[in-house]
Each structure stands twice: as structure tokens, then as C-alpha cells.
Write a protein that holds these residues in place. Structure first.
Motif, PDB file in Angstrom:
ATOM      1  N   THR A   3       0.836  -1.187   0.000  1.00  0.00           N
ATOM      2  CA  THR A   3       0.000   0.000   0.000  1.00  0.00           C
ATOM      3  C   THR A   3       0.876   1.244   0.000  1.00  0.00           C
ATOM      4  O   THR A   3       2.026   1.224   0.442  1.00  0.00           O
ATOM      5  N   ILE A   4       0.313   2.330  -0.495  1.00  0.00           N
ATOM      6  CA  ILE A   4       1.054   3.575  -0.561  1.00  0.00           C
ATOM      7  C   ILE A   4       0.098   4.747  -0.386  1.00  0.00           C
ATOM      8  O   ILE A   4      -1.032   4.737  -0.891  1.00  0.00           O
ATOM      9  N   ASN A   5       0.538   5.728   0.380  1.00  0.00           N
ATOM     10  CA  ASN A   5      -0.189   6.990   0.486  1.00  0.00           C
ATOM     11  C   ASN A   5       0.845   8.107   0.550  1.00  0.00           C
ATOM     12  O   ASN A   5       2.052   7.868   0.411  1.00  0.00           O
ATOM     13  N   ALA A   6       0.386   9.326   0.776  1.00  0.00           N
ATOM     14  CA  ALA A   6       1.285  10.476   0.702  1.00  0.00           C
ATOM     15  C   ALA A   6       2.344  10.468   1.801  1.00  0.00           C
ATOM     16  O   ALA A   6       3.375  11.141   1.674  1.00  0.00           O
ATOM     17  N   VAL A   7       2.123   9.716   2.880  1.00  0.00           N
ATOM     18  CA  VAL A   7       3.118   9.601   3.942  1.00  0.00           C
ATOM     19  C   VAL A   7       4.025   8.402   3.706  1.00  0.00           C
ATOM     20  O   VAL A   7       5.258   8.520   3.724  1.00  0.00           O
ATOM     21  N   SER A   8       3.438   7.232   3.477  1.00  0.00           N
ATOM     22  CA  SER A   8       4.256   6.024   3.304  1.00  0.00           C
ATOM     23  C   SER A   8       5.110   6.089   2.041  1.00  0.00           C
ATOM     24  O   SER A   8       6.116   5.385   1.934  1.00  0.00           O
ATOM     25  N   ALA A   9       4.740   6.961   1.095  1.00  0.00           N
ATOM     26  CA  ALA A   9       5.523   7.099  -0.134  1.00  0.00           C
ATOM     27  C   ALA A   9       6.964   7.484   0.144  1.00  0.00           C
ATOM     28  O   ALA A   9       7.872   7.134  -0.615  1.00  0.00           O
ATOM     29  N   PRO A  26      -6.506  16.159  -8.980  1.00  0.00           N
ATOM     30  CA  PRO A  26      -7.007  17.459  -8.539  1.00  0.00           C
ATOM     31  C   PRO A  26      -5.903  18.275  -7.854  1.00  0.00           C
ATOM     32  O   PRO A  26      -4.952  17.705  -7.298  1.00  0.00           O
ATOM     33  N   PRO A  27      -6.013  19.601  -7.878  1.00  0.00           N
ATOM     34  CA  PRO A  27      -4.960  20.437  -7.301  1.00  0.00           C
ATOM     35  C   PRO A  27      -4.798  20.269  -5.793  1.00  0.00           C
ATOM     36  O   PRO A  27      -3.707  20.461  -5.259  1.00  0.00           O
ATOM     37  N   LEU A  28      -5.871  19.918  -5.115  1.00  0.00           N
ATOM     38  CA  LEU A  28      -5.832  19.683  -3.675  1.00  0.00           C
ATOM     39  C   LEU A  28      -6.744  18.497  -3.384  1.00  0.00           C
ATOM     40  O   LEU A  28      -7.905  18.477  -3.801  1.00  0.00           O
ATOM     41  N   ILE A  29      -6.219  17.496  -2.701  1.00  0.00           N
ATOM     42  CA  ILE A  29      -6.942  16.247  -2.479  1.00  0.00           C
ATOM     43  C   ILE A  29      -7.090  16.019  -0.982  1.00  0.00           C
ATOM     44  O   ILE A  29      -6.111  16.152  -0.235  1.00  0.00           O
ATOM     45  N   PHE A  30      -8.288  15.655  -0.542  1.00  0.00           N
ATOM     46  CA  PHE A  30      -8.452  15.319   0.872  1.00  0.00           C
ATOM     47  C   PHE A  30      -8.319  13.809   1.040  1.00  0.00           C
ATOM     48  O   PHE A  30      -9.064  13.033   0.444  1.00  0.00           O
ATOM     49  N   ASP A  31      -7.335  13.395   1.824  1.00  0.00           N
ATOM     50  CA  ASP A  31      -7.105  11.983   2.108  1.00  0.00           C
ATOM     51  C   ASP A  31      -7.813  11.641   3.417  1.00  0.00           C
ATOM     52  O   ASP A  31      -7.362  12.033   4.493  1.00  0.00           O
ATOM     53  N   ARG A  32      -8.896  10.907   3.318  1.00  0.00           N
ATOM     54  CA  ARG A  32      -9.694  10.600   4.509  1.00  0.00           C
ATOM     55  C   ARG A  32      -8.952   9.677   5.473  1.00  0.00           C
ATOM     56  O   ARG A  32      -9.113   9.773   6.693  1.00  0.00           O
ATOM     57  N   LEU A  34      -5.705   9.593   6.051  1.00  0.00           N
ATOM     58  CA  LEU A  34      -4.715  10.383   6.782  1.00  0.00           C
ATOM     59  C   LEU A  34      -5.340  11.558   7.517  1.00  0.00           C
ATOM     60  O   LEU A  34      -4.726  12.121   8.427  1.00  0.00           O
ATOM     61  N   GLY A  35      -6.528  11.958   7.091  1.00  0.00           N
ATOM     62  CA  GLY A  35      -7.212  13.078   7.735  1.00  0.00           C
ATOM     63  C   GLY A  35      -6.588  14.424   7.420  1.00  0.00           C
ATOM     64  O   GLY A  35      -6.581  15.335   8.260  1.00  0.00           O
ATOM     65  N   LEU A  36      -6.078  14.575   6.199  1.00  0.00           N
ATOM     66  CA  LEU A  36      -5.454  15.837   5.813  1.00  0.00           C
ATOM     67  C   LEU A  36      -5.568  16.059   4.303  1.00  0.00           C
ATOM     68  O   LEU A  36      -5.909  15.161   3.541  1.00  0.00           O
ATOM     69  N   TRP A  37      -5.321  17.309   3.902  1.00  0.00           N
ATOM     70  CA  TRP A  37      -5.275  17.659   2.492  1.00  0.00           C
ATOM     71  C   TRP A  37      -3.881  17.354   1.952  1.00  0.00           C
ATOM     72  O   TRP A  37      -2.884  17.462   2.670  1.00  0.00           O
ATOM     73  N   VAL A 304      -2.375  20.505   5.824  1.00  0.00           N
ATOM     74  CA  VAL A 304      -2.043  20.273   4.420  1.00  0.00           C
ATOM     75  C   VAL A 304      -0.677  19.599   4.362  1.00  0.00           C
ATOM     76  O   VAL A 304       0.299  20.120   4.908  1.00  0.00           O
ATOM     77  N   LEU A 305      -0.602  18.440   3.726  1.00  0.00           N
ATOM     78  CA  LEU A 305       0.671  17.777   3.489  1.00  0.00           C
ATOM     79  C   LEU A 305       1.168  18.195   2.110  1.00  0.00           C
ATOM     80  O   LEU A 305       0.464  18.016   1.103  1.00  0.00           O
ATOM     81  N   LEU A 306       2.360  18.760   2.059  1.00  0.00           N
ATOM     82  CA  LEU A 306       2.953  19.193   0.806  1.00  0.00           C
ATOM     83  C   LEU A 306       3.891  18.104   0.306  1.00  0.00           C
ATOM     84  O   LEU A 306       4.905  17.811   0.961  1.00  0.00           O
ATOM     85  N   SER A 307       3.568  17.515  -0.822  1.00  0.00           N
ATOM     86  CA  SER A 307       4.413  16.467  -1.388  1.00  0.00           C
ATOM     87  C   SER A 307       5.520  17.135  -2.202  1.00  0.00           C
ATOM     88  O   SER A 307       5.390  17.390  -3.401  1.00  0.00           O
ATOM     89  N   LEU A 308       6.624  17.433  -1.535  1.00  0.00           N
ATOM     90  CA  LEU A 308       7.736  18.128  -2.163  1.00  0.00           C
ATOM     91  C   LEU A 308       8.374  17.287  -3.266  1.00  0.00           C
ATOM     92  O   LEU A 308       8.807  17.815  -4.297  1.00  0.00           O
ATOM     93  N   ALA A 309       8.430  15.982  -3.041  1.00  0.00           N
ATOM     94  CA  ALA A 309       9.005  15.092  -4.047  1.00  0.00           C
ATOM     95  C   ALA A 309       8.161  15.077  -5.312  1.00  0.00           C
ATOM     96  O   ALA A 309       8.693  15.067  -6.429  1.00  0.00           O
ATOM     97  N   ALA A 310       6.844  15.086  -5.154  1.00  0.00           N
ATOM     98  CA  ALA A 310       5.959  15.114  -6.319  1.00  0.00           C
ATOM     99  C   ALA A 310       6.102  16.432  -7.064  1.00  0.00           C
ATOM    100  O   ALA A 310       6.155  16.451  -8.305  1.00  0.00           O
ATOM    101  N   ALA A 311       6.183  17.541  -6.335  1.00  0.00           N
ATOM    102  CA  ALA A 311       6.308  18.852  -6.964  1.00  0.00           C
ATOM    103  C   ALA A 311       7.588  18.946  -7.788  1.00  0.00           C
ATOM    104  O   ALA A 311       7.608  19.556  -8.864  1.00  0.00           O
TER     105      ALA A 311
END
Length: 395
Positions: A3-9, A26-32, A34-37, A304-311
Motif C-alpha cells: 500500500t502507498i499513500n502520501a506519507v508512506s511514499a 485534482p490540485p488539492l486532495i483530501f485523504d480521509r 490520513l485526515g489531511l489535504w 495540508v501535506l505538501l508532497s515536495l518530491a511530487a512537486a
């Protein structure tokens, strides 16, 4: 790891296809779960970093609860990279100015000395040594820049390892206790260093004191805490930068041969590694009052979690993002922050990593083609390889 999400990535063996999906979504995604955008596009990550209502720490928890009331928490509360507000405005200027005027020749001398000292401890012909060496090298260099004598470096290194381990959100009680003991030892050592004749004249700690006076920052405890912070911030991030540069040498066809033939290209290698596979994969911002990001309304208390690696892999920020290119014009790297929270030590971290990769290549032992394995150290946001030989038994 399935499994993978914005944290475990951050510690997933191959997260970049997932990150590409975030960027194209989408430009901003709510991850239920993780409970954050989650923000992944370069434009949205930049927008959040520039938004004054998106803070580094939650309004109700300026210091992590587990650290509150402890020496390690006292240091954390003063770190300018971990806090917002007017209290930290002048310290940020002082630290940025102090780092900007460090003599590059002094950095080179400290780096050469650190490499020589660590050659007595680590055998860089063995992959088993890479990870520990990559953590020790930044500590030795920055501690020397600050003004510590060679004899003190092993102790500073050990204390910093315990201190940083105690800061992690994943830390257990014993790690926090050991981190607190290390914090007390570091405070005592840094106070003694600052009290030396001349107040550390010519050293980095002397420059910090000099610039602190210039901007009117007179809190001696905060100055010491941020001097310690210069070490702690480089400890994991620079080790990760060195480690991910090693991974690039192991995996990118022709790269090792290219930099061996042209050692000046090592700087470009490290810069591209910081974009292609950054040591800091994400960071968080906490909404202090209602605001709008990418046209979406956020409420006070949202995270808000900012995925710096994705950016950094966003094709709108870097063309041909999934290619490792030494020659890349207008390279945009997000892992060192942006704007008011840009890391003032970025150039120093790059210099340390370049010195490390240069030292590794000077062993004369080829990397690519060797039976070297790596996994990633448990973390919520860092991507720090732990190397082993394929023949070695992992603990």
C-alpha cells in the motif's frame, strides 16, 4: 510494501508513479485515511508555502506534546525552521546572513579534515559503512565550522544521533529520554564553545553571534538552540542527500563514469539528486485561520501535506521530470523549502554532499555493478537509504 499513500511514499521502494498520479489529479486532495489535504502540484505547493495562514506548527501545539517540558523540547521551541511569527523573524535573518558569509575556503578545509578523520573509522570500500558515514560527515563538517576541536567531534556526533532520534514523531519513550540527555550535553558543550576566548571569533558560531547583534537578537539561549539546530537540520537531510546521490550512481546508466571523468560534474549530480529523489519528501502546514488554496476553502485547524518530491517531478516545474539530467536549466527543487521557510543552509548542505561523493569516488572502488542493496529508514517524511552488501545479513 504494497500500500502507498502520501506519507508512506517517503520510504516506499518506488513511489514516483504514485506521485505522478497526485500531480495529474485534482490540485488539492483530501485523504480521509490520513485526515489531511494533500498538495502535489508545483504551483499549489508554492501557493501553500507562501500563504501566511499556513503555519509550520499547529496553533495549539508549538512543541510536540511528547517533548514539552524537556530540554529537547526547549531547543525545539527556539528553532527558526520549526516555528513562525515575529519572535523568529530576526533569528532567521541572523542565521541566513551568518551562513552566507562563511568562507568557502573554510568549508573546504573542514570537509577535507572531516574526510580524513572519518577514514580512520569507516571503510568506504564497504557498502556497510555508507549509511553511518553519510550521517557522521555532515556533523563533523558543521561542528568544525562552528568551532569545535577535532577531539570533540566523535562526542558531538554521538549526541546528535541521539538528539535527532528523540525529535522524530516515531520516537519511543527511551529514544526521547536519550535525546533529552543528548540535548543537555549539547547545550553544555555549545555554551562552553560560545564562552571561549573571542566568543568563537572566525567560527560559524562567532558569525551567528555577530549577526545576532546586528539584527538585535539578544536571546542567548535561543542562539545556542539554533546553533544546535544547524547540526540537527543537516544530520538527516544531508545524509539523505548523500545516500540518494549514491543510489543515483548505482542505478543511472553511465552516471558514475561521467562524474569520474569530469569530477566538476559532482555538484550537478548532487543538485539533480535533490530534485529527482529528494531526502525530504514532504512537509506539513497547519491552517491557523480560514483561507483558500487552489480555489478550495480551508478551515482553521486543517492540515495540508505538501508532497515536495511530487512537486519536483511536476513537468510544469521541470521538463522531462523522470529523467536524471546533469545538465538541466532552471532546475526547481522543493525539498529545501521556499520563501520565508527556505532552508538557509541549502548551499552548505550541497557543499557537504559534494565533498562526500567526491570522497567516495576517490576510493577508486566502482559502485555500479556491485551487489549493494538498500532500504529506507522508517520516517514520516525523510528518504534516507540504509545500505548493505547483498552478501550481508540485514539486522
Amino acid at each position: 510494501m504494497n500500500t502507498i499513500n502520501a506519507v508512506s511514499a517517503a520510504t516506499h521502494p518506488a513511489p514516483y508513479a504514485y506521485y505522478a498520479g497526485l500531480v495529474s489529479g485534482p490540485p488539492l486532495i483530501f485523504d480521509r485515511e490520513l485526515g489531511l489535504w494533500v498538495a502535489a502540484r508545483a504551483t499549489v505547493v508554492t501557493e501553500v508555502l507562501e500563504n501566511p495562514h499556513c503555519r509550520v506548527r499547529p496553533e495549539t501545539e508549538q512543541v510536540p506534546r511528547a517533548l514539552a517540558g524537556l530540554a529537547i523540547g526547549d531547543i525545539f521551541s527556539e528553532l527558526v525552521r520549526m516555528n513562525d511569527g515575529e519572535k523568529h523573524a530576526r533569528p532567521k535573518i541572523a542565521l541566513r546572513q551568518a551562513l552566507a558569509i562563511v568562507d568557502p575556503a573554510r568549508i573546504d578545509a573542514c570537509a577535507r579534515n572531516a574526510v580524513r578523520k572519518l577514514n580512520d573509522t569507516y571503510d568506504l570500500r564497504s557498502a556497510q559503512s555508507f549509511s553511518s558515514w553519510a550521517h557522521s560527515l555532515p556533523v563533523y563538517i558543521v561542528a568544525s565550522l562552528l568551532g569545535f576541536e577535532d577531539a570533540a567531534l566523535p562526542k558531538i556526533d554521538a549526541w546528535m544521533a541521539a538528539f535527532v532520534a528523540g525529535l522524530s514523531p516515531l520516537s519511543a519513550g527511551e529514544q526521547i529520554a536519550q535525546g533529552t540527555e543528548a540535548a543537555q550535553a549539547l547545550l553544555k558543550s555549545f555554551a562552553a564553545l560560545a564562552m571561549q576566548e573571542g566568543g568563537g571569533q572566525g567560527s560559524l558560531i562567532g558569525l551567528v553571534h555577530q549577526e545576532a547583534k546586528t539584527v538585535g537578537w539578544h536571546n542567548s539561549a535561543a542562539i545556542l538552540a539554533n546553533a544546535i539546530g544547524l547540526l540537527s537540520q543537516t544530520y538527516d537531510a544531508t545524509a539523505g542527500l548523500i545516500g540518494n546521490s549514491i543510489v543515483a550512481l548505482l542505478t543511472q546508466p553511465g552516471l558514475e563514469e561521467a562524474v569520474r571523468q569530469e569530477p566538476s560534474a559532482i555538484s550537478a549530480l548532487v543538485q539533480e539528486a535533490s530534485r529527482f529523489d529528494p531526502p525530504v519528501q514532504n512537509t506539513r502546514r497547519f491552517v491557523a485561520q480560514s483561507t483558500s488554496i487552489a480555489g478550495i476553502d480551508l478551515a482553521a485547524g486543517d492540515t495540508v501535506l505538501l508532497s515536495l518530491a511530487a512537486a519536483s517531478r511536476d513537468p510544469q516545474a521541470n521538463a522531462r521530470p523522470d529523467e536524471f539530467l546533469l545538465e538541466r536549466s532552471d532546475r526547481r527543487v522543493f525539498s529545501f523549502g521556499h520563501g520565508a521557510h527556505a532552508c538557509p543552509g541549502q548551499d552548505l548542505a550541497m557543499s557537504i554532499a559534494v565533498a562526500g561523493i567526491n570522497a567516495l569516488l576517490q576510493t577508486g572502488v566502482a559502485l555500479r555493478g556491485r551487489a549493494i542493496r538498500w532500504r529506507y529508514r522508517p520516517s514520516l517524511n525523510g528518504r534516507i537509504p540504509v545500505f548493505t552488501s547483498a552478501l550481508a545479513k540485514e539486522s
